[in-house]
Write a protein that holds these residues in place. Structure first.
Motif, PDB file in Angstrom:
ATOM      1  N   ASP A 231       0.823  -1.204   0.000  1.00 40.23           N
ATOM      2  CA  ASP A 231       0.000   0.000   0.000  1.00 40.23           C
ATOM      3  C   ASP A 231       0.861   1.259   0.000  1.00 40.23           C
ATOM      4  OD1 ASP A 231      -2.434  -1.431   0.108  1.00 40.23           O
ATOM      5  OD2 ASP A 231      -2.205  -1.695   2.270  1.00 40.23           O
ATOM      6  N   ARG A 232       0.303   2.320  -0.570  1.00 41.68           N
ATOM      7  CA  ARG A 232       0.998   3.597  -0.629  1.00 41.68           C
ATOM      8  C   ARG A 232       0.019   4.727  -0.323  1.00 41.68           C
ATOM      9  NH1 ARG A 232       4.358   2.598  -6.315  1.00 41.68           N
ATOM     10  NH2 ARG A 232       6.199   1.646  -5.356  1.00 41.68           N
ATOM     11  N   TYR A 233       0.576   5.890  -0.004  1.00 39.35           N
ATOM     12  CA  TYR A 233      -0.274   7.073   0.160  1.00 39.35           C
ATOM     13  C   TYR A 233       0.082   8.075  -0.930  1.00 39.35           C
ATOM     14  CZ  TYR A 233      -2.743  11.042   2.115  1.00 39.35           C
ATOM     15  OH  TYR A 233      -3.584  12.111   2.294  1.00 39.35           O
ATOM     16  N   ARG A 234      -0.655   8.006  -2.017  1.00 41.48           N
ATOM     17  CA  ARG A 234      -0.499   8.926  -3.134  1.00 41.48           C
ATOM     18  C   ARG A 234      -1.908   9.321  -3.597  1.00 41.48           C
ATOM     19  NH1 ARG A 234       4.212   5.807  -6.695  1.00 41.48           N
ATOM     20  NH2 ARG A 234       5.873   5.944  -5.110  1.00 41.48           N
ATOM     21  N   PRO A 235      -2.557  10.205  -2.841  1.00 41.13           N
ATOM     22  CA  PRO A 235      -3.972  10.506  -3.121  1.00 41.13           C
ATOM     23  C   PRO A 235      -4.211  11.187  -4.462  1.00 41.13           C
ATOM     24  CG  PRO A 235      -3.093  11.968  -1.435  1.00 41.13           C
ATOM     25  CD  PRO A 235      -2.068  10.907  -1.635  1.00 41.13           C
ATOM     26  N   GLN A 236      -3.174  11.790  -5.033  1.00 42.28           N
ATOM     27  CA  GLN A 236      -3.292  12.395  -6.350  1.00 42.28           C
ATOM     28  C   GLN A 236      -2.450  11.611  -7.343  1.00 42.28           C
ATOM     29  OE1 GLN A 236      -5.457  14.879  -6.811  1.00 42.28           O
ATOM     30  NE2 GLN A 236      -5.900  14.835  -4.605  1.00 42.28           N
TER      31      GLN A 236
ATOM     32  N   ARG B 272      -8.970   7.034  -7.401  1.00 41.09           N
ATOM     33  CA  ARG B 272      -8.587   8.446  -7.368  1.00 41.09           C
ATOM     34  C   ARG B 272      -9.136   9.228  -8.560  1.00 41.09           C
ATOM     35  NH1 ARG B 272      -2.259   7.890  -7.133  1.00 41.09           N
ATOM     36  NH2 ARG B 272      -2.815   6.522  -8.868  1.00 41.09           N
TER      37      ARG B 272
ATOM     38  N   TYR C  42      -3.599   2.925  -3.304  1.00 45.94           N
ATOM     39  CA  TYR C  42      -2.764   4.124  -3.322  1.00 45.94           C
ATOM     40  C   TYR C  42      -3.246   5.206  -2.373  1.00 45.94           C
ATOM     41  CZ  TYR C  42       0.514   3.134  -7.131  1.00 45.94           C
ATOM     42  OH  TYR C  42       1.542   2.639  -7.889  1.00 45.94           O
ATOM     43  N   VAL C  43      -4.383   4.998  -1.702  1.00 47.94           N
ATOM     44  CA  VAL C  43      -4.861   5.993  -0.742  1.00 47.94           C
ATOM     45  C   VAL C  43      -4.916   5.334   0.631  1.00 47.94           C
ATOM     46  CG1 VAL C  43      -6.601   7.746  -0.257  1.00 47.94           C
ATOM     47  CG2 VAL C  43      -6.219   7.015  -2.607  1.00 47.94           C
ATOM     48  N   VAL C  44      -3.734   5.113   1.194  1.00 42.53           N
ATOM     49  CA  VAL C  44      -3.606   4.452   2.496  1.00 42.53           C
ATOM     50  C   VAL C  44      -2.676   5.301   3.362  1.00 42.53           C
ATOM     51  CG1 VAL C  44      -2.988   2.331   3.717  1.00 42.53           C
ATOM     52  CG2 VAL C  44      -3.909   2.207   1.377  1.00 42.53           C
ATOM     53  N   PRO C  45      -3.223   6.240   4.136  1.00 41.58           N
ATOM     54  CA  PRO C  45      -2.378   7.121   4.951  1.00 41.58           C
ATOM     55  C   PRO C  45      -1.570   6.387   6.018  1.00 41.58           C
ATOM     56  CG  PRO C  45      -4.578   8.045   4.694  1.00 41.58           C
ATOM     57  CD  PRO C  45      -4.637   6.641   4.179  1.00 41.58           C
ATOM     58  N   ASP C  46      -2.115   5.322   6.551  1.00 42.93           N
ATOM     59  CA  ASP C  46      -1.443   4.603   7.645  1.00 42.93           C
ATOM     60  C   ASP C  46      -1.478   3.109   7.337  1.00 42.93           C
ATOM     61  OD1 ASP C  46      -0.233   3.925  10.010  1.00 42.93           O
ATOM     62  OD2 ASP C  46      -2.005   4.232  11.251  1.00 42.93           O
TER      63      ASP C  46
END
Length: 382
Positions: free
Chosen positions: A152-157, A201, A255-259
């Motif tokens: 998982d990653r945090y890339r909201p855009q 996204r 790709y939208v996983v802050p934690d």
């Protein structure tokens, strides 16, 4: 052949961060030429290599024994095919191809030409995966019932890069090959595949998009001619379940996983293993750390996984398990051994073909909403 001349097609993330430094770490390998539009970067990082504008110029060089295909995914098949037809040994960056039938065609061509063909599934040498593999193989968990692997990653855009545009295969073909290959290494071919693949996204519509072939006018030399398309058009979420009798292997990426939660979570009838964090080798390569450095491939102690084992009296023993040291250099060491001493290739191309077949079944499952029973092309069941 005392030294092996290597030609690299593409100098984006895969070519510059992974392949070029790892090739340089093996004394018997020489990077002699790179096909890319990023001539300045090559000259700064690999001054010994000649820069060519076109892939064909690298493939045609007499001093190139092995061609490493590290251009955009939809171009892998055609570039690898041309290199094999030119009599070169070939390394293909994952994903091997966009279709299993393309992978099979390359395998047959390599066999007909007597050339080595292998695929860069480097995350077989992640330290955390090597730790999981040791625990599973040694029976520390007993019979495994549930295996979960997350990337998982945090890339909201969505970024303005070819991997996140329509036609690239999205995260299913970018991160999916890693998770599928690791599961197949642990448990073999599955009996069935179920999947949910979608776009979360931007303006993307929910659902699965087929991974397309290379668009017209795309260049084989690097990212300059990468697939064009609307941003946020590529799949950025997948949830795949592989069935093995009563074992379920769950492979997940978003790709939208802050934690992010655990990277690996494995449950057997005797115990469980939980591991957070990601292998450090990619970040180390980006920072200039190379194989042989004291810290190379070493996990941070605070990120070590936890093993919980049920004792005969029903109590649970918990202990921290030191992460095995990661070793991406083993791939290119294995390549050199195969070419110089007749050893086995570091990754069997047939195993890489099986990864693509699972990804195709995942696409079809997501499209239809049905579980896909695995009918393998060689007639052997999972």
């Amino acid at each position: 052949m005392e030294s092996i001349g290597v030609g690299l097609i593409g100098f984006g993330l895969a070519g510059s961060v992974f392949h070029a430094p790892l090739i340089a770490s093996v004394p018997s390998l020489r990077l002699v030429a790179v096909a890319t539009s990023r001539a300045g970067e090559v000259r700064a990082r690999c001054p010994e290599a000649v820069v060519e504008e076109r892939a064909d110029r690298v493939i045609e060089r007499d001093d190139v024994d092995v061609v490493v295909v590290a251009n955009p995914h939809p171009l892998h098949f055609e570039t690898a095919r041309r290199a094999l037809e030119a009599g070169k040994h070939v390394v293909v960056e994952k994903p091997f191809t966009m279709r299993a039938r393309e992978a099979e065609e390359l395998i047959r061509l390599a066999e007909a030409r007597g050339r080595l063909l292998t695929v860069f599934h480097n995350r077989r040498w992640d330290g955390d995966f090597l730790t999981v593999k040791r625990l599973v193989t040694a029976g520390e968990l007993g019979e495994v019932y549930t295996y979960e692997a997350h990337y998982d990653r945090y890339r909201p855009q969505a970024a303005d890069r070819w991997q996140e545009r329509a036609g690239s295969g999205g995260t299913l073909f970018n991160l999916g090959p890693h998770l599928v290959d690791q599961a197949l290494q642990l448990f073999g071919r599955p009996q069935w595949v179920w999947a949910d693949v979608g776009v979360q996204r931007g303006d993307g519509a929910e659902g699965n998009g087929a991974a397309g072939g290379a668009p017209a006018g795309a260049s084989a030399g690097g990212s300059a001619g990468a697939p064009a398309g609307a941003l946020a058009g590529a799949e950025d979420y997948f949830h795949i379940v592989l069935g093995y009798g009563r074992l379920r292997a769950v492979l997940h990426s978003a790709y939208v996983v802050p934690d992010p939660g655990p990277r690996f979570l494995v449950h057997g009838h005797r115990g469980s293993f939980c591991k957070y964090g990601i292998d450090p080798q990619e970040d180390q390569l980006k920072a200039g750390v190379r194989p042989g450095a004291a810290e190379w491939g070493r996990d941070r102690p605070e990120m070590y996984g936890r093993l919980s084992v049920v004792r005969e009296d029903g109590t649970v023993e918990r202990r921290v398990i030191e992460t095995k040291r990661g070793c991406y250099e083993r791939f290119y060491e294995g390549l050199a051994d195969a070419l110089l001493r007749g050893g086995s290739p570091p990754v069997d191309a047939r195993e890489a073909r099986d990864v693509i077949q699972v990804l195709e079944w995942a696409q079809e499952s997501s499209r239809t909403g049905c579980r896909m029973d695995c009918v393998w092309p060689d007639g052997q069941d999972g």
